[in-house]
Motif scaffolding. Structure first.
Motif, PDB file in Angstrom:
ATOM      1  N   VAL A  50       0.839  -1.199   0.000  1.00  0.00           N
ATOM      2  CA  VAL A  50       0.000   0.000   0.000  1.00  0.00           C
ATOM      3  C   VAL A  50       0.875   1.250   0.000  1.00  0.00           C
ATOM      4  N   GLU A  51       1.948   1.229   0.789  1.00  0.00           N
ATOM      5  CA  GLU A  51       2.849   2.383   0.866  1.00  0.00           C
ATOM      6  C   GLU A  51       3.495   2.662  -0.488  1.00  0.00           C
ATOM      7  N   ALA A  52       3.854   1.608  -1.221  1.00  0.00           N
ATOM      8  CA  ALA A  52       4.445   1.797  -2.545  1.00  0.00           C
ATOM      9  C   ALA A  52       3.475   2.502  -3.481  1.00  0.00           C
ATOM     10  N   ARG A  53       2.189   2.144  -3.398  1.00  0.00           N
ATOM     11  CA  ARG A  53       1.193   2.796  -4.236  1.00  0.00           C
ATOM     12  C   ARG A  53       0.993   4.249  -3.821  1.00  0.00           C
ATOM     13  N   LEU A  54       1.066   4.541  -2.515  1.00  0.00           N
ATOM     14  CA  LEU A  54       0.935   5.917  -2.048  1.00  0.00           C
ATOM     15  C   LEU A  54       2.090   6.778  -2.564  1.00  0.00           C
ATOM     16  N   ARG A  55       3.290   6.187  -2.661  1.00  0.00           N
ATOM     17  CA  ARG A  55       4.435   6.957  -3.174  1.00  0.00           C
ATOM     18  C   ARG A  55       4.241   7.321  -4.639  1.00  0.00           C
ATOM     19  N   VAL A  56       3.535   6.479  -5.383  1.00  0.00           N
ATOM     20  CA  VAL A  56       3.223   6.807  -6.782  1.00  0.00           C
ATOM     21  C   VAL A  56       2.129   7.868  -6.845  1.00  0.00           C
ATOM     22  N   LEU A  57       1.199   7.796  -5.898  1.00  0.00           N
ATOM     23  CA  LEU A  57       0.063   8.719  -5.894  1.00  0.00           C
ATOM     24  C   LEU A  57       0.477  10.143  -5.552  1.00  0.00           C
ATOM     25  N   ALA A  58       1.401  10.334  -4.610  1.00  0.00           N
ATOM     26  CA  ALA A  58       1.744  11.672  -4.126  1.00  0.00           C
ATOM     27  C   ALA A  58       2.176  12.624  -5.249  1.00  0.00           C
ATOM     28  N   PRO A  59       3.086  12.235  -6.164  1.00  0.00           N
ATOM     29  CA  PRO A  59       3.447  13.165  -7.247  1.00  0.00           C
ATOM     30  C   PRO A  59       2.266  13.498  -8.146  1.00  0.00           C
ATOM     31  N   ALA A  60       1.356  12.537  -8.374  1.00  0.00           N
ATOM     32  CA  ALA A  60       0.197  12.806  -9.216  1.00  0.00           C
ATOM     33  C   ALA A  60      -0.694  13.868  -8.587  1.00  0.00           C
ATOM     34  N   LEU A  61      -0.842  13.814  -7.256  1.00  0.00           N
ATOM     35  CA  LEU A  61      -1.627  14.828  -6.565  1.00  0.00           C
ATOM     36  C   LEU A  61      -0.953  16.183  -6.650  1.00  0.00           C
ATOM     37  N   SER A  62       0.364  16.210  -6.538  1.00  0.00           N
ATOM     38  CA  SER A  62       1.099  17.471  -6.628  1.00  0.00           C
ATOM     39  C   SER A  62       0.903  18.102  -7.989  1.00  0.00           C
ATOM     40  N   GLY A  63       0.926  17.260  -9.039  1.00  0.00           N
ATOM     41  CA  GLY A  63       0.711  17.787 -10.383  1.00  0.00           C
ATOM     42  C   GLY A  63      -0.672  18.355 -10.565  1.00  0.00           C
ATOM     43  N   THR A  64      -1.671  17.718  -9.949  1.00  0.00           N
ATOM     44  CA  THR A  64      -3.036  18.228 -10.048  1.00  0.00           C
ATOM     45  C   THR A  64      -3.162  19.570  -9.365  1.00  0.00           C
ATOM     46  N   ARG A  65      -2.561  19.700  -8.173  1.00  0.00           N
ATOM     47  CA  ARG A  65      -2.633  20.975  -7.462  1.00  0.00           C
ATOM     48  C   ARG A  65      -1.896  22.065  -8.229  1.00  0.00           C
ATOM     49  N   ALA A  66      -0.722  21.719  -8.809  1.00  0.00           N
ATOM     50  CA  ALA A  66       0.014  22.718  -9.578  1.00  0.00           C
ATOM     51  C   ALA A  66      -0.786  23.161 -10.783  1.00  0.00           C
TER      52      ALA A  66
END
Length: 553
Positions: free
Chosen positions: A296-312
């Motif tokens: 689950v943690e590995a998937r969260l590490r992939v998710l975090a940059p995607a969220l950052s891109g959405t906010r940017a």
């Protein structure tokens, strides 16, 4: 505008797969994009229907879909080739059977181009003012996702047509405005509540509404929700400061075209969030499957940059690209009314956080009975406060209560913040416990957070029904029976006595009784139940029995 004109427009790249000359003379009155199996509720007749074929799973799917379109009187069907490389043969055969003109849309042609072309042409034939609005909006949006969006359309309504307009959500949340003057929050809430009440009664828009003596008109804005049918509780609403009842058809068509453009922009924004949502849904699926925390943690590490891109992409401040400081889980359930619960949950969360994912029943993450689950990142940075149930529900409680109606109910639970994948499973269970705790409370809109799970009342929603019934009947039924026969008010007296912490004077004053009368009633309660209300243990039993009765309603 006729279908033949569309076919002859080379820039659209449409290819005719079926339909005779008479069919190509059909007039096009509008355009609709859908991937629903049954889009009939959104069709009025005369539309060019665009579909990406996400509804098609096999040869048996085409004929029912085309039959619905033909019955609704649409002008024609345009199917995209991106999904399967070509249009399925059975769809061509079904269109031939029902004499519905069918076009193929090349993979490199976007539905947005066709939509804008049709809206511009149709509206231009009916009213020249809309043509100018649409054309200028097309130029503003030609840069792609960085365009000005709904704000540009509303600004053009103000500058070209002298119309003050605002875009709000179904709960009254401001989204865009045609100028610096915001729609007052109280007015937005009243208009949103009015629209929800009318949508529940099935009355179509636009609808007039008067706020503080000023006429307004309400136009629902509905995209296809990425193929997911939206319910009124997750709609957007176009508010125009004017009484549309006196408008000619051309002006009504103008606003309908503007609503379609805004709906297309909303769908584009939703599509831009599809990657982080998909990744976060995978996290929820892993939790449901019992995956180890490391996975689950590995998937969260992939998710975090995607969220950052959405906010940017949404115009976040520099430095907003840092990973989340933690995660919260929010669960919601709507009972008693048709509702698209994930869309409603996203709407509740929108003012407070970037929603990573919302998943409803159909996965083990949801309870399969109207529950939606959201995985929400807590942004990194000083001063970021965790989500709280009352902050989510408080500002929109009145609007939601009117929108849900007498038979509807919304319950919501919010977990504590967890810093990593190790705590996510516990956060999910905590959010569900909070929602069940909220369900034990009165009112059509109720929520609870982790900070409230400190009372013995937390246990009440989880008492089995048979235990609940046996305990309350054994203790309270003698009092109920006596009240039915003598109208003595013993149950009311018991509740007031406990609420007054056993104080004779406060309880007598609350019930407007003489203290001696109160003593007589309490004595009768003790006689009928065999309990002693001067003993703490018996007071607690009565208190729990009354609470169990409330939570079981």
């Amino acid at each position: 505008m006729r279908l033949r004109t569309l076919l002859d427009t080379g820039s659209l790249g449409l290819r005719l797969l079926g339909g005779d000359g008479a069919g190509l003379e059909r007039r096009v009155l509008g355009v609709m994009t859908t991937d629903l199996r049954d889009p009939s509720r959104y069709l009025r007749g005369g539309e060019l229907v665009l579909t990406g074929l996400a509804w098609w799973r096999g040869p048996g799917d085409s004929e029912p879909f085309v039959r619905i379109l033909a019955a609704a009187g649409v002008a024609g069907l345009a199917a995209g080739e991106a999904e399967f490389g070509s249009v399925p043969d059975d769809l061509t055969a079904a269109c031939a059977l029902h004499r519905l003109p069918l076009f193929a849309v090349a993979e490199e042609v976007g539905f947005a181009e066709i939509t804008e072309h049709v809206v511009r042409q149709v509206s231009g034939e009916r009213a020249g003012d809309l043509a100018a609005v649409v054309e200028r909006h097309r130029r503003l949006m030609s840069a792609g996702p960085s365009g000005s969006g709904p704000e540009a359309v509303l600004d053009l309504l103000a500058s070209d047509l002298d119309l003050r307009a605002w875009l709000i959500s179904a709960t009254g949340r401001p989204i865009a405005a045609s100028g610096p003057e915001p729609l007052p929050a109280a007015a937005a809430a009243r208009l949103a509540a009015r629209r929800l009440a009318e949508a529940r009664s099935g009355r179509p828009g636009p609808r007039p509404a008067t706020v503080d003596g000023v006429p307004h008109s309400l136009f629902p804005v509905r995209g296809d929700g990425g193929g997911r049918r939206r319910a009124p509780l997750s709609d957007w609403l176009l508010v125009v400061r004017a009484d549309a009842r006196d408008w000619p058809d051309q002006r009504l068509d103008l606003l309908d075209g503007v609503a379609q453009l805004i709906a297309a922009e909303r769908d584009r924004r939703d599509a831009a969030r599809s990657v982080p949502r998909r990744l976060a849904r995978e996290v929820l699926d892993l939790l449901a499957a019992g995956a180890p925390p490391a996975e689950v943690e590995a998937r969260l590490r992939v998710l975090a940059p995607a969220l950052s891109g959405t906010r940017a992409g949404a115009g976040a401040a520099p430095g907003a690209g840092a990973g989340p400081a933690g995660w919260q889980v929010v669960t919601a359930r709507v009972e008693g009314v048709p509702a698209e619960v994930p869309g409603l949950l996203e709407e509740l969360l929108a003012p407070f956080a970037e929603v990573a994912a919302v998943r409803s029943g159909g996965s083990e993450v949801g309870d399969g009975d109207g529950e939606a689950v959201a995985l929400v990142p807590l942004p990194a940075g000083d001063g970021e406060e965790p989500l709280r149930a009352e902050a989510l529900l408080g500002p929109v409680r009145e609007v939601l209560e009117r929108g849900l109606g007498p038979g509807g109910r919304l319950t919501l639970g919010v977990s504590a913040v967890v810093p990593s994948a190790e705590g996510l499973r516990g956060a999910l269970e905590e959010a569900r416990h909070c929602r069940r705790f909220a369900a034990a409370r009165p009112g059509r809109v109720a929520g609870a957070g982790h900070d409230e799970l400190v009372s013995h009342v937390l246990l009440l929603p989880f008492v089995p029904d048979e235990v609940r019934s046996a305990f309350t009947d054994r203790l309270l039924e003698p009092l109920r029976d006596y009240d039915r026969r003598h109208r003595a008010g013993l149950m009311t007296t018991l509740e007031a006595f406990l609420a007054a912490d056993g104080s004779w004077t406060r309880c007598a004053a609350r019930l407007h009784l003489h203290v001696n009368t109160l003593r007589y009633r309490v004595g009768r309660i003790e006689q009928l139940t065999g309990r002693d209300l001067s003993r703490l243990e018996d007071k607690v039993d009565f208190f729990l029995a009354l609470r169990l009765t409330v939570s079981g309603r």
